[in-house]
Structures are given as structure tokens and as C-alpha cells.
Design a protein around this motif. Structure first.
Motif, PDB file in Angstrom:
ATOM      1  N   PRO A 160       0.895  -1.228   0.041  1.00 35.81           N
ATOM      2  CA  PRO A 160      -0.183  -0.117  -0.128  1.00 35.81           C
ATOM      3  C   PRO A 160       0.792   1.404   0.123  1.00 35.81           C
ATOM      4  O   PRO A 160       0.321   2.229  -0.503  1.00 35.81           O
ATOM      5  CB  PRO A 160      -0.904  -0.272   1.327  1.00 35.81           C
ATOM      6  CG  PRO A 160      -0.884  -1.917   1.568  1.00 35.81           C
ATOM      7  CD  PRO A 160       0.538  -2.181   1.019  1.00 35.81           C
ATOM      8  N   GLN A 161       1.984   1.147   0.468  1.00 39.94           N
ATOM      9  CA  GLN A 161       2.679   2.452   0.573  1.00 39.94           C
ATOM     10  C   GLN A 161       3.325   2.825  -0.790  1.00 39.94           C
ATOM     11  O   GLN A 161       3.511   4.081  -1.220  1.00 39.94           O
ATOM     12  CB  GLN A 161       4.166   1.986   1.555  1.00 39.94           C
ATOM     13  CG  GLN A 161       3.869   1.624   2.995  1.00 39.94           C
ATOM     14  CD  GLN A 161       3.705   0.293   3.516  1.00 39.94           C
ATOM     15  OE1 GLN A 161       3.071  -0.259   2.442  1.00 39.94           O
ATOM     16  NE2 GLN A 161       4.120   0.180   4.640  1.00 39.94           N
ATOM     17  N   ASN A 162       3.277   1.792  -1.642  1.00 38.47           N
ATOM     18  CA  ASN A 162       4.030   2.048  -2.963  1.00 38.47           C
ATOM     19  C   ASN A 162       2.719   2.369  -4.129  1.00 38.47           C
ATOM     20  O   ASN A 162       3.096   2.255  -5.264  1.00 38.47           O
ATOM     21  CB  ASN A 162       4.805   1.066  -3.387  1.00 38.47           C
ATOM     22  CG  ASN A 162       6.553   1.056  -2.856  1.00 38.47           C
ATOM     23  OD1 ASN A 162       6.631   2.314  -2.227  1.00 38.47           O
ATOM     24  ND2 ASN A 162       6.941   0.007  -2.644  1.00 38.47           N
ATOM     25  N   ILE A 163       1.845   2.388  -3.690  1.00 35.44           N
ATOM     26  CA  ILE A 163       0.543   2.588  -4.622  1.00 35.44           C
ATOM     27  C   ILE A 163      -0.080   4.059  -4.074  1.00 35.44           C
ATOM     28  O   ILE A 163      -0.618   4.368  -3.226  1.00 35.44           O
ATOM     29  CB  ILE A 163      -0.553   1.821  -4.376  1.00 35.44           C
ATOM     30  CG1 ILE A 163      -0.069   0.131  -4.576  1.00 35.44           C
ATOM     31  CG2 ILE A 163      -1.752   2.071  -5.162  1.00 35.44           C
ATOM     32  CD1 ILE A 163      -1.057  -0.912  -4.668  1.00 35.44           C
ATOM     33  N   LEU A 164       0.243   5.024  -4.896  1.00 41.40           N
ATOM     34  CA  LEU A 164      -0.092   6.492  -4.747  1.00 41.40           C
ATOM     35  C   LEU A 164      -1.151   6.685  -5.581  1.00 41.40           C
ATOM     36  O   LEU A 164      -1.500   6.312  -6.717  1.00 41.40           O
ATOM     37  CB  LEU A 164       0.929   7.241  -5.304  1.00 41.40           C
ATOM     38  CG  LEU A 164       2.148   7.211  -4.958  1.00 41.40           C
ATOM     39  CD1 LEU A 164       3.285   8.367  -5.366  1.00 41.40           C
ATOM     40  CD2 LEU A 164       2.543   7.287  -3.396  1.00 41.40           C
ATOM     41  N   VAL A 165      -2.235   7.470  -5.052  1.00 44.86           N
ATOM     42  CA  VAL A 165      -3.773   7.872  -5.699  1.00 44.86           C
ATOM     43  C   VAL A 165      -3.611   9.264  -5.849  1.00 44.86           C
ATOM     44  O   VAL A 165      -3.728  10.141  -4.759  1.00 44.86           O
ATOM     45  CB  VAL A 165      -4.709   7.381  -4.845  1.00 44.86           C
ATOM     46  CG1 VAL A 165      -6.003   7.486  -5.395  1.00 44.86           C
ATOM     47  CG2 VAL A 165      -4.710   5.916  -4.291  1.00 44.86           C
TER      48      VAL A 165
END
Length: 481
Positions: free
Chosen positions: A150-155
Motif C-alpha cells: 500500500p505504501q507504493n501505490i499512490l492515488v
């Protein structure tokens, strides 16, 4: 702060990790061209380690070759005066998936299934683009991200999810090689073969993506433990339970697809991120779940407001610079750029509105204080006037009746009418003050008017209390009977 070869001015720190620090920076160009970028700078103490330098260059080389709207673009590689390498990347304004999930846990809420699937499908699309990357001759590079989390998925605020951080990615043509027995990545999202240091392929990233999906559906992490060893044992020896056992509202088909991605045997998982995405879409369709579009995701990201705007990251003196740039560059590229009107107003507009409201509030406060001061002053003036009137004012002429005079100081109180023979005789001498008051206030007719003879009567209580009224000026209260 120092500039990177004069082209990139670092404005504020965004995040820091064990290998590098990410800064918000401003890129310069010809003709006054400017835009916001993210500069990932290696820590100075690692600049002398050849292994870390080679790994950093690997990330730059691999990420620069992936050109996809769901992957954070790599723009440049620079070296500063101290010899530290910097990776210049596209700046994505918005929260990470980790921030979104943490906010849901704090609010005792969960990410809506349609929005969550949209985010996850975007991440799978970017992952598939990395897996399918080839060199100039068409030979597959066999990239494995190895750190899907989740840290490496930017929205972004445009509603697009982007995959980032290929720092520990593995490729057949990478410059550096991983040491034997070294495990890289975040333990809760590692596949069993990754922990056992076996050969890795794209199915390893499929397992990590399944762990991310499970966390998003169940609102808690799949693997939890007091130590990394305990978590590794749980991954290799435990069995993943269905997210429906935690959140019964999770669609059954979506839960089955998630569990298949978490199979311990890589041969039983989805062979690629693309097939995982197709299975999820088919399961959601069968369950009646309509995957949200990017406009809905953008509205959700702005509503929860868990990320810091670029102007809030910078020091006070440089916020105006960032505000002007953010309104031009936006938050990224891709199909959602047409949905820019849905983005929140620029920071200067919000600042002007806030200033206007503050001015109104201050004016209202000043008016309120002015009214209070005027009221207090009026009361004080009235009290002072009343005191002066009581202390120095003249007594009323009819205080003891038209035919009565105030009693002399120290004289006994008498209310019996005088005999008719003494009508013309003046009363006994009193003090100078009483005589002056009597002669000044009594009319001549009152002295010569004959009194009607009446039988003597003892003084009544009413007459005594009225006659015993103390002088208004210059005397003291007579002794009461």
C-alpha cells in the motif's frame, strides 16, 4: 536548499526511507518553464557504497523504460555537489493507499468496494506494464517489483492509482546482483518463495497484490506478528482465511479471486497481473458490483482529505511559489486529466476567502467591544449623576407637607398643632441652617394662617415616621423614638 545542477530547486521534504529521501522540487526550463517534480535523493552515507549506487541506477534505468499512466514516470537522474545521486520523478499529488486504509481504520469504516476495486485494478495495470517490459530488441526483461505494498501505490487527486518505487526490483539485465540469502521487500506482503530465497517471477508480485487486496477488503493486515520471524512463519506455514470471515459484506466472488492470488504454490495462482484483473472484474460483475470510474475516486480522495497539499509541505515563505506551479502542472498525466475541473480550488483562492472571512470576524468583534464600552460608559455616567444629585441636590419643598417645617437639630419631635394665640409668634430658635432653610422654603401665608383648634392627641406612628425624616443637607439622622 541546494539545487541539483541548477535545474531542480528542492522546496520541501515529502518522505524519507532507509535508502533515500524524497523532496518536492521545482524544475526549471527555457522560457520560464516550471513544474513540480519529486526528487528522490540517496542518503549521503550510501553514496560511497557501490552496491547501493548500482541499485539506485538500476531503479532509474528500469523505471524510465516503463511508460504507462499507472506507473510513476521517471524523468531524470542527477548528481549533486556532495556526490549523492538523485532520481527525478513525476510528482503525484495525493495520498498513498496506506494513508487511505489507515484513515478507514481510524474512522471504523472501510473503503467502498467499487472505489477500492478501481484503485486496485489501476495498480494491477501498472504492474502488468512492468512485467511486460522488453528491451529495444524485444527481449523480455522479466521485471519483478518485489515490493508491491500500500505504501507504493499512490492515488492522485485525479482519481488515478500509480505504482512506484522499483528500488528493489529484479530484472535479468540489472547491473547489480542480490546477495545470496538477502531478502528484500516488506515482510507482510512477501510471497513464500521470496522468504525462502527461491527463484522469483511475476507470480511473486501477484501474491503481494493479493495481500494488498485482502487488507483493503478486510480493513486489517493479512499477516500480523510481534516480529519479522513470526510473520515469516505465518506466511510459509499458515493458511490465508477468506476476507468474508472478517467482513461478511465482501462479495463472495471477489473473495475467491483474492484467495487464489494468495495460494502458496505459485502454479496455483494467477499467472499474471492481467489475468488477476480480469478475474476480479468478472467476479464483481457477477456479484452486481459496478467498478467506480476515476471521477468517483477523485471525489472520494478530496472528501477524505488525508494528504497534504504541495503548498502545505513548503515553508511559509515559498508557499506562493508552489501554489502558482500546482495550478499549472496538475497532479499527473493520463486519462483523468480531462477531469481537472473537479479538482479543489487553488490555494490562493482559498487563502483570499479565508482572509475575507477573518476580516469580517475582526470587524464584528470590534463592533461588539465598542458597544460594550459605550454601555459601560453610559452606566457609569448615570451612576455618577445620581450620586451627585443625592449628595448635593436640593430637598423637595413639600417633604413634610405644606403646613409643616423640618424639626430642629436635637429638638424633640412634636406634632401637636400650636394654639391660636401663638399663630403670629415665630417658632423657637433653631440652628442657623434650619432657620435659613425654613425662611427660604416656607411661604408667608403659612406663618399668618390661623390653625384650627383641635384636641391634643398623641403623635401617631405615621406622623412620627414622616416628621423624623433626616435633613437632606448638612444634618444628621435624629434619634429615633
Amino acid at each position: 536548499m541546494a539545487s541539483e545542477r541548477g535545474r531542480y530547486d528542492k522546496l520541501a521534504e515529502i518522505a524519507s526511507g532507509g535508502m533515500a529521501t524524497v523532496y518536492l522540487a521545482r524544475a526549471h526550463g527555457l522560457g520560464g518553464f516550471e513544474r513540480l517534480v519529486a526528487v528522490k535523493e540517496m542518503h549521503p552515507h550510501l553514496a560511497k557504497e557501490p552496491e547501493f549506487v548500482a541499485m539506485f541506477l538500476d531503479e532509474a534505468r528500469l523505471a524510465a523504460q516503463i511508460r504507462h499512466p499507472n506507473v510513476v514516470a521517471t524523468l531524470d537522474v542527477t548528481e549533486n555537489e556532495e556526490g549523492s545521486l538523485s532520481l527525478v520523478m513525476e510528482y503525484v499529488e495525493g495520498p498513498s493507499l496506506q494513508q487511505i486504509l489507515r484513515r478507514a481504520v481510524r474512522q471504523h469504516d472501510r473503503v467502498p468496494i467499487d472505489l477500492g476495486l478501481r484503485l486496485f485494478l489501476d495498480a494491477l495495470s501498472g504492474l502488468e506494464a512492468a512485467h511486460e517490459l522488453t528491451d529495444e530488441s524485444g527481449t523480455p526483461l522479466h521485471i519483478v517489483h518485489r515490493d508491491v505494498s500500500p505504501q507504493n501505490i499512490l492515488v492522485s487527486t485525479d482519481g488515478i492509482a500509480k505504482l512506484t518505487d522499483f528500488g528493489v526490483a529484479r530484472a535479468d539485465s540489472r547491473l547489480s546482483s542480490t546477495r545470496t540469502g538477502t531478502v528484500k521487500g516488506k515482510v507482510p506482503y512477501m510471497a513464500p518463495e521470496q522468504i525462502r530465497s527461491k527463484s522469483l517471477d511475476r507470480r511473486t508480485d501477484v501474491y503481494a497484490a493479493g495481500a494488498v487486496l485482502w487488507e483493503m477488503l478486510a480493513c486489517r493486515r493479512l499477516v500480523q506478528g510481534d516480529s519479522e520471524v513470526a510473520m515469516m512463519y505465518q506466511i510459509t506455514e499458515g493458511v490465508a482465511v477468506s476476507p468474508r470471515e472478517v467482513i461478511p459484506e465482501v462479495p463472495e466472488g471477489v473473495a475467491r479471486a483474492c484467495l487464489k492470488a494468495l495460494e502458496k504454490n505459485p502454479d496455483q495462482r494467477y499467472p499474471s497481473a492481467a489475468e488477476f484483473a480480469e478475474a476480479l472484474e468478472a467476479s464483481a460483475r457477477a456479484e452486481g458490483v459496478v467498478v467506480a470510474n476515476h471521477r468517483a475516486v477523485a471525489a472520494y480522495v478530496r472528501a477524505i482529505n488525508v494528504h497534504r497539499a504541495p503548498s502545505a509541505l513548503a515553508p511559509e515563505g515559498r508557499r506562493s511559489v508552489i501554489s502558482g506551479l500546482s495550478s499549472v502542472t496538475g497532479s499527473g498525466s493520463g486519462p483523468a486529466s480531462k477531469e481537472a475541473p473537479l479538482s479543489p480550488p487553488a490555494t490562493p483562492a482559498r487563502t483570499a476567502l479565508t482572509s475575507t472571512r477573518d476580516a469580517d470576524v475582526e470587524a464584528s468583534k470590534k463592533r461588539s467591544f465598542r458597544g460594550v464600552f459605550i454601555s459601560v460608559g453610559a452606566v457609569a455616567v448615570a451612576a455618577l449623576a445620581l450620586f451627585v444629585w443625592i449628595r448635593y441636590g436640593k430637598p423637595p419643598t413639600d417633604a413634610n407637607g405644606p403646613n409643616e417645617r423640618p424639626a430642629a437639630q436635637g429638638a424633640p419631635v412634636e406634632t401637636q398643632a400650636p394654639p391660636a394665640t401663638t399663630a403670629a409668634v415665630p417658632p423657637p430658635a433653631a440652628s442657623a441652617t434650619a432657620s435659613a432653610a425654613t425662611s427660604a422654603n416656607a411661604a408667608p401665608a403659612e406663618v399668618v394662617q390661623p390653625a384650627v383648634a383641635k384636641p391634643a392627641a398623641p403623635p401617631s406612628t405615621a406622623t412620627t415616621s414622616r416628621t423624623a425624616k433626616p435633613p437632606v443637607k448638612g444634618g444628621y439622622r435624629p434619634r429615633e423614638l
